[in-house]
Design a protein around this motif. Structure first.
Motif, PDB file in Angstrom:
ATOM      1  N   ILE A 289       0.681  -1.006  -0.011  1.00  0.00           N
ATOM      2  CA  ILE A 289       0.218  -0.488   0.074  1.00  0.00           C
ATOM      3  C   ILE A 289       0.853   1.067  -0.027  1.00  0.00           C
ATOM      4  O   ILE A 289       1.838   1.797  -1.014  1.00  0.00           O
ATOM      5  CB  ILE A 289      -1.063  -0.215   0.886  1.00  0.00           C
ATOM      6  CG1 ILE A 289      -1.257  -1.421   0.963  1.00  0.00           C
ATOM      7  CG2 ILE A 289      -1.618   0.717   1.303  1.00  0.00           C
ATOM      8  CD1 ILE A 289      -2.571  -2.238   0.432  1.00  0.00           C
ATOM      9  N   THR A 290       1.369   1.467   0.829  1.00  0.00           N
ATOM     10  CA  THR A 290       1.921   2.809   1.578  1.00  0.00           C
ATOM     11  C   THR A 290       3.916   2.654   2.083  1.00  0.00           C
ATOM     12  O   THR A 290       4.081   3.146   2.101  1.00  0.00           O
ATOM     13  CB  THR A 290       2.098   3.807   1.981  1.00  0.00           C
ATOM     14  OG1 THR A 290       1.260   2.794   3.675  1.00  0.00           O
ATOM     15  CG2 THR A 290       0.112   4.530   1.912  1.00  0.00           C
ATOM     16  N   GLU A 291       4.131   1.098   2.525  1.00  0.00           N
ATOM     17  CA  GLU A 291       4.810   0.650   2.943  1.00  0.00           C
ATOM     18  C   GLU A 291       6.678   0.921   2.071  1.00  0.00           C
ATOM     19  O   GLU A 291       7.137   0.633   2.868  1.00  0.00           O
ATOM     20  CB  GLU A 291       4.768  -0.272   3.752  1.00  0.00           C
ATOM     21  CG  GLU A 291       4.665  -1.556   3.279  1.00  0.00           C
ATOM     22  CD  GLU A 291       3.024  -1.512   2.653  1.00  0.00           C
ATOM     23  OE1 GLU A 291       2.427  -0.707   3.075  1.00  0.00           O
ATOM     24  OE2 GLU A 291       2.512  -2.342   1.431  1.00  0.00           O
ATOM     25  N   ILE A 292       6.193   1.122   0.968  1.00  0.00           N
ATOM     26  CA  ILE A 292       7.264   1.388   0.287  1.00  0.00           C
ATOM     27  C   ILE A 292       7.123   2.160  -1.146  1.00  0.00           C
ATOM     28  O   ILE A 292       6.162   1.793  -1.716  1.00  0.00           O
ATOM     29  CB  ILE A 292       7.809  -0.154  -0.761  1.00  0.00           C
ATOM     30  CG1 ILE A 292       7.909  -1.664  -0.057  1.00  0.00           C
ATOM     31  CG2 ILE A 292       9.590  -0.040  -1.463  1.00  0.00           C
ATOM     32  CD1 ILE A 292       9.051  -2.649  -0.082  1.00  0.00           C
ATOM     33  N   SER A 293       7.316   3.183  -0.664  1.00  0.00           N
ATOM     34  CA  SER A 293       7.618   4.328  -1.675  1.00  0.00           C
ATOM     35  C   SER A 293       7.617   3.564  -3.302  1.00  0.00           C
ATOM     36  O   SER A 293       8.818   2.805  -4.064  1.00  0.00           O
ATOM     37  CB  SER A 293       8.354   5.706  -1.595  1.00  0.00           C
ATOM     38  OG  SER A 293       8.719   5.619  -3.555  1.00  0.00           O
ATOM     39  N   MET A 294       7.319   4.002  -4.199  1.00  0.00           N
ATOM     40  CA  MET A 294       7.143   3.432  -5.854  1.00  0.00           C
ATOM     41  C   MET A 294       8.702   4.221  -6.276  1.00  0.00           C
ATOM     42  O   MET A 294       9.059   3.942  -6.938  1.00  0.00           O
ATOM     43  CB  MET A 294       6.095   3.909  -6.920  1.00  0.00           C
ATOM     44  CG  MET A 294       5.073   3.369  -6.622  1.00  0.00           C
ATOM     45  SD  MET A 294       3.281   4.005  -7.708  1.00  0.00           S
ATOM     46  CE  MET A 294       3.963   3.386  -9.339  1.00  0.00           C
ATOM     47  N   ASP A 295       9.145   5.162  -6.074  1.00  0.00           N
ATOM     48  CA  ASP A 295      10.521   6.133  -5.954  1.00  0.00           C
ATOM     49  C   ASP A 295      11.348   4.959  -5.538  1.00  0.00           C
ATOM     50  O   ASP A 295      12.995   5.127  -5.891  1.00  0.00           O
ATOM     51  CB  ASP A 295      11.063   6.942  -5.115  1.00  0.00           C
ATOM     52  CG  ASP A 295       9.785   8.138  -4.873  1.00  0.00           C
ATOM     53  OD1 ASP A 295       8.694   8.231  -6.370  1.00  0.00           O
ATOM     54  OD2 ASP A 295       8.763   9.183  -4.501  1.00  0.00           O
ATOM     55  N   PHE A 296      11.606   4.175  -4.908  1.00  0.00           N
ATOM     56  CA  PHE A 296      12.487   3.224  -4.201  1.00  0.00           C
ATOM     57  C   PHE A 296      11.823   2.193  -5.451  1.00  0.00           C
ATOM     58  O   PHE A 296      13.563   1.197  -5.926  1.00  0.00           O
ATOM     59  CB  PHE A 296      12.333   2.464  -2.956  1.00  0.00           C
ATOM     60  CG  PHE A 296      13.436   1.646  -3.226  1.00  0.00           C
ATOM     61  CD1 PHE A 296      15.122   1.771  -2.152  1.00  0.00           C
ATOM     62  CD2 PHE A 296      13.525   0.294  -2.687  1.00  0.00           C
ATOM     63  CE1 PHE A 296      15.517   1.522  -2.275  1.00  0.00           C
ATOM     64  CE2 PHE A 296      14.361  -0.548  -2.473  1.00  0.00           C
ATOM     65  CZ  PHE A 296      15.685  -0.106  -1.883  1.00  0.00           C
ATOM     66  N   ASP A 297      11.178   2.002  -6.708  1.00  0.00           N
ATOM     67  CA  ASP A 297      11.041   0.854  -7.397  1.00  0.00           C
ATOM     68  C   ASP A 297      12.631  -0.372  -8.128  1.00  0.00           C
ATOM     69  O   ASP A 297      12.539  -1.077  -8.274  1.00  0.00           O
ATOM     70  CB  ASP A 297       9.979   0.708  -7.766  1.00  0.00           C
ATOM     71  CG  ASP A 297       8.884   0.446  -6.838  1.00  0.00           C
ATOM     72  OD1 ASP A 297       8.960  -0.023  -6.032  1.00  0.00           O
ATOM     73  OD2 ASP A 297       7.433   0.670  -8.054  1.00  0.00           O
ATOM     74  N   ASN A 298      12.698   1.343  -8.708  1.00  0.00           N
ATOM     75  CA  ASN A 298      14.031   1.121  -9.484  1.00  0.00           C
ATOM     76  C   ASN A 298      16.087   0.837  -8.852  1.00  0.00           C
ATOM     77  O   ASN A 298      16.440   0.503  -9.429  1.00  0.00           O
ATOM     78  CB  ASN A 298      14.214   1.955 -10.361  1.00  0.00           C
ATOM     79  CG  ASN A 298      12.972   2.070 -11.572  1.00  0.00           C
ATOM     80  OD1 ASN A 298      12.156   0.925 -12.148  1.00  0.00           O
ATOM     81  ND2 ASN A 298      12.625   3.263 -12.027  1.00  0.00           N
TER      82      ASN A 298
END
Ligand code: CP
Length: 326
Positions: A289-298
């Motif tokens: 949900i919010t626990e990992i920011s999408m900014d970290f995906d890469n």
């Protein structure tokens, strides 16, 4: 560690003496280290086969009943994909409201029925112990795809397979579990499974009301695994090799106000991860949900989407094993 075979009337296969032939998979407590090495070996072969040829006929003519009483994207679809990549067929029952469950049919009668049509049953159900109950009545092997807040053994198998494929080892690791450790069945299974490996150190980081259940902590302690509980991540992040993040499970809370207080207790961002090692991985069973920011995906350390793919290979291995073809 094998449970007693209970499906002697399964059709004879090429490998009817295979050790997992006809067995239920209900809990990670069934597996010792040798079993795990065997599963990982088969899963690795499945990975190579999928990468080389995509689909092949190892389970041609076999049928999977995929019964989900709770929502699922990954587990349901990866079991379906696993069966189809092995050349088998699937009876999908994801909307139990359109089955005879809606008329009041019991779980024992439902699995007895599906056992007449299928060779193996995958079950997700909201109640702890439901997979074990189903296994008593089904005439075919039952694989637990999550029983309430109990266990999710195939997830723990794919989690450990992910660690092995990503870091090259399962020994001598510091594993930090983060988030909802009370209701997160994936961490209950994973903590138990990690006790099979040497040199594991476990950190459990959660809000006080979402601590790892006492029985899981006790089982881990009995196996001599050093473990610590924390309410903050910053102290343990720099030493962590595997950060296993979980979602705060809104659907398990009786009081919505309590959920609101803890739902954003931890959020992994690129900034937070500056304190972590360069060679480590971040895992999550998903959905997030919010626990990992999408900014970290890469970030190369973000292993959670690769983790989903490893699940396909592990589930292919498990289906082949219980159907006597591995
Ligand atoms: N990890 C997991 O169990 O995901 P689903 O709920 O989508 O199956």
């Amino acid at each position: 560690m094998l449970t007693k075979a209970k499906k002697p009337h399964l059709p004879l296969g090429d490998h009817q003496t295979a050790p997992w032939y006809g067995k239920d998979i209900l809990s990670v407590k069934q597996f010792n280290r040798a079993d795990l090495e065997y599963i990982f070996g088969v899963a690795h072969e499945m990975r190579i086969m999928v990468e080389r040829i995509g689909t092949f006929d190892l389970l041609k003519g076999k049928i999977l009943a995929n019964i989900f009483y709770e929502p699922s994207t990954r587990t349901a679809s990866s079991f379906m994909a696993a069966m189809e990549r092995l050349g088998g067929a699937v009876i999908p029952i994801s909307e139990v409201k359109y089955s005879s469950v809606a008329k009041g049919e019991s779980l024992p009668d439902t699995v007895r029925t599906l056992g007449c049509y299928a060779d193996v049953i995958v079950l997700r159900h909201p109640e702890v112990g439901s997979a074990a109950l189903a296994a008593q009545y089904a005439g075919k092997p039952v694989i637990n795809a999550g029983d309430g807040v109990g266990e999710h053994p195939t997830q723990a198998l794919l989690d450990t397979f992910t660690i092995r494929e990503e870091l090259g080892r399962l020994d001598n690791l510091t594993v930090t579990m983060l988030g909802d450790l009370k209701y997160g069945r994936t961490v209950h299974s994973l903590a138990r499974l990690l006790t099979q490996f040497n040199g594991i150190r476990l950190n459990c980081v959660s809000p006080k009301i979402l601590r790892m259940p006492r029985d899981v902590l006790d089982e881990v302690a009995e196996k001599g695994i050093p473990q610590k509980e924390h309410t903050l991540l910053d102290k343990v992040l720099p030493e962590t090799d595997v950060l296993y993040v979980t979602r705060v499970q809104r659907e398990r809370f009786e009081d919505a106000a309590v959920y609101e207080k803890v739902k954003n207790a931890f959020i992994i961002t690129p900034d937070v991860m500056k304190a972590a090692k360069k060679e480590m991985i971040v895992m999550h069973p998903l959905p997030r949900i919010t626990e990992i920011s999408m900014d970290f995906d890469n970030d190369p350390r973000a292993a959670y989407f690769r983790q989903m793919e490893y699940g396909l290979y592990v589930r292919m291995a498990l289906l082949a094993m219980v159907l006597g073809k591995a």
